[in-house]
Design a protein around this motif. Structure first.
Motif, mmCIF file in Angstrom:
data_model
loop_
_atom_site.group_PDB
_atom_site.id
_atom_site.type_symbol
_atom_site.label_atom_id
_atom_site.label_comp_id
_atom_site.label_asym_id
_atom_site.label_seq_id
_atom_site.Cartn_x
_atom_site.Cartn_y
_atom_site.Cartn_z
ATOM 1 N N ALA A 52 -12.452 21.297 -36.023
ATOM 2 C CA ALA A 52 -13.566 20.949 -35.142
ATOM 3 C C ALA A 52 -13.497 19.485 -34.729
ATOM 4 N N ASP A 53 -13.183 18.616 -35.687
ATOM 5 C CA ASP A 53 -13.075 17.187 -35.374
ATOM 6 C C ASP A 53 -11.897 16.909 -34.437
ATOM 7 N N ARG A 54 -10.798 17.637 -34.623
ATOM 8 C CA ARG A 54 -9.620 17.402 -33.780
ATOM 9 C C ARG A 54 -9.828 17.913 -32.352
ATOM 10 N N LEU A 55 -10.678 18.931 -32.194
ATOM 11 C CA LEU A 55 -10.892 19.485 -30.866
ATOM 12 C C LEU A 55 -11.869 18.662 -30.019
ATOM 13 N N THR A 56 -12.639 17.802 -30.647
ATOM 14 C CA THR A 56 -13.596 16.987 -29.891
ATOM 15 C C THR A 56 -12.895 16.084 -28.868
ATOM 16 N N PRO A 57 -11.849 15.337 -29.282
ATOM 17 C CA PRO A 57 -11.145 14.532 -28.256
ATOM 18 C C PRO A 57 -10.502 15.394 -27.179
ATOM 19 N N VAL A 58 -10.092 16.632 -27.535
ATOM 20 C CA VAL A 58 -9.504 17.522 -26.529
ATOM 21 C C VAL A 58 -10.536 17.845 -25.456
ATOM 22 N N SER A 59 -11.780 18.178 -25.886
ATOM 23 C CA SER A 59 -12.843 18.475 -24.916
ATOM 24 C C SER A 59 -13.123 17.260 -24.033
ATOM 25 N N LEU A 60 -13.191 16.090 -24.650
ATOM 26 C CA LEU A 60 -13.458 14.865 -23.882
ATOM 27 C C LEU A 60 -12.320 14.575 -22.912
ATOM 28 N N GLY A 61 -11.075 14.783 -23.381
ATOM 29 C CA GLY A 61 -9.916 14.553 -22.517
ATOM 30 C C GLY A 61 -9.860 15.518 -21.348
ATOM 31 N N LEU A 62 -10.202 16.803 -21.613
ATOM 32 C CA LEU A 62 -10.210 17.801 -20.539
ATOM 33 C C LEU A 62 -11.250 17.446 -19.481
ATOM 34 N N ALA A 63 -12.431 17.017 -19.942
ATOM 35 C CA ALA A 63 -13.479 16.641 -18.996
ATOM 36 C C ALA A 63 -13.052 15.431 -18.178
ATOM 37 N N GLY A 64 -12.451 14.434 -18.842
ATOM 38 C CA GLY A 64 -11.990 13.253 -18.125
ATOM 39 C C GLY A 64 -10.889 13.587 -17.133
ATOM 40 N N GLY A 65 -9.959 14.461 -17.533
ATOM 41 C CA GLY A 65 -8.880 14.875 -16.640
ATOM 42 C C GLY A 65 -9.404 15.586 -15.410
ATOM 43 N N LEU A 66 -10.392 16.480 -15.611
ATOM 44 C CA LEU A 66 -10.998 17.180 -14.476
ATOM 45 C C LEU A 66 -11.655 16.202 -13.506
ATOM 46 N N LEU B 119 -8.916 14.427 -11.540
ATOM 47 C CA LEU B 119 -8.181 15.290 -10.612
ATOM 48 C C LEU B 119 -9.046 15.816 -9.477
ATOM 49 N N THR B 120 -10.286 16.157 -9.776
ATOM 50 C CA THR B 120 -11.126 16.817 -8.776
ATOM 51 C C THR B 120 -12.274 15.953 -8.282
ATOM 52 N N GLY B 121 -12.614 14.933 -9.071
ATOM 53 C CA GLY B 121 -13.771 14.123 -8.704
ATOM 54 C C GLY B 121 -15.077 14.886 -8.814
ATOM 55 N N ASP B 122 -15.035 16.062 -9.456
ATOM 56 C CA ASP B 122 -16.227 16.919 -9.565
ATOM 57 C C ASP B 122 -16.939 16.626 -10.891
ATOM 58 N N THR B 123 -17.990 15.830 -10.805
ATOM 59 C CA THR B 123 -18.741 15.471 -12.018
ATOM 60 C C THR B 123 -19.364 16.697 -12.666
ATOM 61 N N ARG B 124 -19.812 17.640 -11.810
ATOM 62 C CA ARG B 124 -20.464 18.840 -12.342
ATOM 63 C C ARG B 124 -19.541 19.614 -13.261
ATOM 64 N N ARG B 125 -18.285 19.797 -12.865
ATOM 65 C CA ARG B 125 -17.324 20.516 -13.725
ATOM 66 C C ARG B 125 -17.094 19.761 -15.032
ATOM 67 N N ALA B 126 -16.889 18.449 -14.908
ATOM 68 C CA ALA B 126 -16.614 17.648 -16.105
ATOM 69 C C ALA B 126 -17.766 17.734 -17.100
#
Length: 708
Positions: A312-326, A329-336
């Motif tokens: 669970a602790d290791r997946l937290t940065p993954v979620s944050l990184g995915l949101a930042g990447g989105l 790439l898309t500039g879509d704050t809503r998706r992030a």
């Protein structure tokens, strides 16, 4: 963590009436205070009926029976809490349902308020979430709280006050439901503590007197009639009764007991009257020991729990990184933001502890005390079970069947001589010989210099002449007594499944005494059940002669091996030998000489009448005098492991699906948050419900009354 006394935060009494005392102090609001520990500690005090801690109001309410000294004991306990009452780093702030409702109403009304006012109220409502995220980031790094703070902050910066408020309300509701689930599972365990501390009837010099249960001592004769709760572990010495044991085993139907039967604390006499000789009293009774198991369950995580928390602790940065990447790439704050509202921590970190507590409670209701998560996890992996024969596979209640003198003594003289030597030796063999001599009214000779050689025999002196009573190994090999004249006779007795006790006098064999132990009627069915539950190797160890052991093997074809003529140290060596072959071993025993094997095994299981040392060394203690509890424990442990695995994969799968849908723009931030919280509550509900179902087989696999 310093104690409460050292911090000078002792609570003060704010209200007191009719055995109810309310205390308030900053101590109770400490986020590191372990509520379950404190409540269990107070409930374990003599005379306390109930204890409830409210961190939000910084108070504790306790109900007691009003006897002198109870109030002072509560104040003394809370005035100097031990270090173990605090869990550093654990945040325990209670989320109320009213707070979640208020935040939800604010979110609904945000759009209807003037924008500056709606924005101000939304920022104020979200301030605790944002502050908590910043504190977590600074002190503990990237955790779930950081994701929550980032999602809410992003929505507020976009001006989407309604979505931000709704997510804050959902977070509060989710925390409330999660904490409620955790508290209910702890309450289930604590309910097993209620052994009772009322006055009891005790027989003194032929008369019945009333006295506080706290003053009972081992050996006291406790008299119980209809409606009385049994507050000791002991043996029935007089009378007959029907007991309601539903609070212990989950059995709704009454259980009949009579002279010779063993009873445990927590049961209630439904009909009849009995006298019980106390063998365990006070905090040593079976049910009173549950308090220490609560502490074990809270503090010691199993490997599945640790793995889930790490992931669970290791997946937290993954979620944050995915949101930042989105966002890049898309500039879509809503998706992030939608991605940020989904985290893996809640379900992964809470499901396993919840499963532990409910499984422990279920086991306790079925007459099995399991000492925490590690014992549960190890028991689920056991693939080899090793039994000490006497008192486990057999009743351990030996009966003398043959007394055969060989050198001029009469049978009565031989039995009296052996009983004199064995009288003070607390062992099934010794008790059987003494019981047989007393039944025949035989006078016992005066002895001196009695020495007990554990698992071998007894050496004593009668009129300056040495008497030896024990095994063939003890007399023939250790003491050099010629036992060859009894070989044919003993072989015939052993073929009948009897054990042999050799009696020597002045270095020659006087005769032999044959004893027979009764095989437990459920032994075969339990062994078959263990095999069906995944146990691959079943072994019995005994100090008996080869022929006696082989007779047992013929009676129990489910066994893979029977090892005979063993010394105490041999048992632990055999357990280690199985472990060296890759087996996960459970050892089942009850004697002091079983303690090394109980400690060596991956899981030690002690029978209810086991010695105190054996009970302390074991990770599992059976409370009913049969083997069904062992099978139930194995089945419940396997279900616990399966539930943890199911919860793990459900948490990963559902949250990944929600996160992918959010990343694809299919879910709004509010929709993603709602689905995430619903899935978490569903997973926690499954973890609790699955482990409260009864075991599949055995006489205690009965429906339990509903627990509210």
């Amino acid at each position: 963590m310093p104690s409460a006394k050292n911090l000078g935060r002792g609570p003060s009494v704010v209200h007191e009436a009719n055995g109810r005392i309310r205390l308030r102090g900053r101590l109770f609001a400490d986020p590191a205070l372990d509520h379950a520990y404190v409540e269990a500690m107070i409930m374990a005090l003599p005379g306390v009926i109930e204890a409830r801690l409210n961190a939000g109001a910084a108070c504790l309410v306790a109900r007691h029976d009003g006897r002198p000294g109870v109030r002072e004991a509560i104040l003394a306990a809370l005035g100097d809490l031990p270090d173990e009452a605090f869990l550093p780093g654990r945040r325990r702030k209670r989320e109320g349902l009213d707070k979640a409702a208020a935040l939800g109403l604010l979110a609904l009304g945000a759009k209807r308020l003037p924008r500056p006012l709606g924005g101000l109220l939304s920022w104020l409502a979200a301030a605790p979430v944002i502050a908590g995220g910043l504190e977590t980031l600074i002190n503990r790094g990237l955790k779930v709280e950081v994701l929550d703070a980032a999602a809410v902050s992003a929505l507020l910066l976009r001006g989407d006050y309604r979505a931000a408020g709704a997510i804050v309300a959902l977070l509060a509701l989710g925390r409330h439901l999660e904490q409620t689930s955790e508290e209910k599972s702890s309450a289930l365990l604590k309910s097993l503590l209620a052994v009772g501390d009322e006055d009891v009837s005790v027989e003194r010099d032929g008369a019945e007197i009333r006295q506080p249960a706290a003053k009972l001592a081992i050996g006291d004769i406790v008299v119980c009639g209809p409606g009385d709760k049994i507050v000791v572990d002991g043996q029935v010495t007089w009378g007959q009764a029907e007991l309601n044991q539903s609070s212990i085993t989950g059995e709704a139907r009454p259980v009949a007991v009579e002279v010779g039967d063993r009873v445990i604390s927590g049961a209630t006499v439904q009909d009849g009257k009995i006298k019980i000789r106390a063998q365990q009293v006070g905090r040593h009774t079976a049910m009173a020991r549950v308090g220490s198991f609560i502490e074990t369950a809270v503090r010691h995580q199993s490997e599945p729990e640790k793995r889930s928390a790490r992931l669970a602790d290791r997946l937290t940065p993954v979620s944050l990184g995915l949101a930042g990447g989105l966002l890049l790439l898309t500039g879509d704050t809503r998706r992030a933001v939608s991605v940020l509202t989904v985290d893996f921590g809640c379900a992964l970190k809470l499901a396993a502890p919840l499963a532990v507590k409910t499984a422990m409670y279920n086991a306790g209701r079925r007459g099995v005390l399991i000492k925490g998560a590690r014992a549960l996890e190890a028991l689920s992996r056991v693939d080899a079970v090793v039994f000490d024969k006497t008192g486990t596979i057999t009743h351990g209640d030996l009966e003398v069947t043959d007394v055969v003198p060989l050198d001029g003594m009469s049978a009565e003289e031989l039995l009296a001589l052996a009983a004199g030597a064995e009288e003070h030796y607390s062992h099934p063999v010794g008790r059987a010989v003494v019981r047989a001599a007393r039944r025949r009214g035989l006078p016992q000779p005066a002895l001196s210099q009695v020495d007990f050689i554990v698992a071998h025999g007894v050496s004593a002196y009668v009129a300056d002449q040495r008497v030896l009573v024990g095994s063939l190994h003890f007399l023939a090999e250790d003491e050099g007594v010629d036992c060859s004249t009894a070989e044919g006779l003993c072989a015939s007795l052993r073929d009948q499944g009897k054990s042999i006790l050799y009696v020597g006098h002045e270095n020659h064999l006087e005769g032999v005494i044959a004893l027979r132990d009764r095989l437990r009627p459920e032994a075969g069915a339990v062994l078959a059940g263990l095999r069906a539950a995944g146990v691959e190797e079943l072994v019995v160890l005994t100090g008996d002669h080869r022929q006696t052991a082989q007779a047992l093997a013929r009676d129990l074809p489910q066994l893979d091996a029977v090892r005979w003529e063993l010394r105490p140290e041999d048992k632990a060596a055999i357990v280690a030998e199985l472990q060296a072959r890759g087996r996960v071993v459970a050892f089942v025993g009850d004697g002091v000489n079983d303690a090394p094997a109980l400690v060596t095994a991956d899981v030690g299981v002690c029978m209810p009448a086991g010695a105190e040392l054996a009970r302390d060394a074991a990770q599992v203690v059976l409370l009913q005098d049969d083997l069904w509890g062992l099978l139930s424990a194995r089945q419940l442990a396997a279900r616990f492991q399966a539930t943890v695995g199911q919860s793990f994969f459900a948490a990963i799968g559902l949250n990944c699906a929600i996160m992918l849908a959010a990343a694809a723009g299919r879910l709004s931030p509010l929709g993603a948050a709602l689905l995430h919280n619903l899935s978490t509550i569903g997973i926690l509900g499954h973890a609790a419900a699955a482990n409260l179902r009864p075991a599949e087989t055995g006489p205690r696999a009965l429906p339990q009354e509903r627990v509210s």
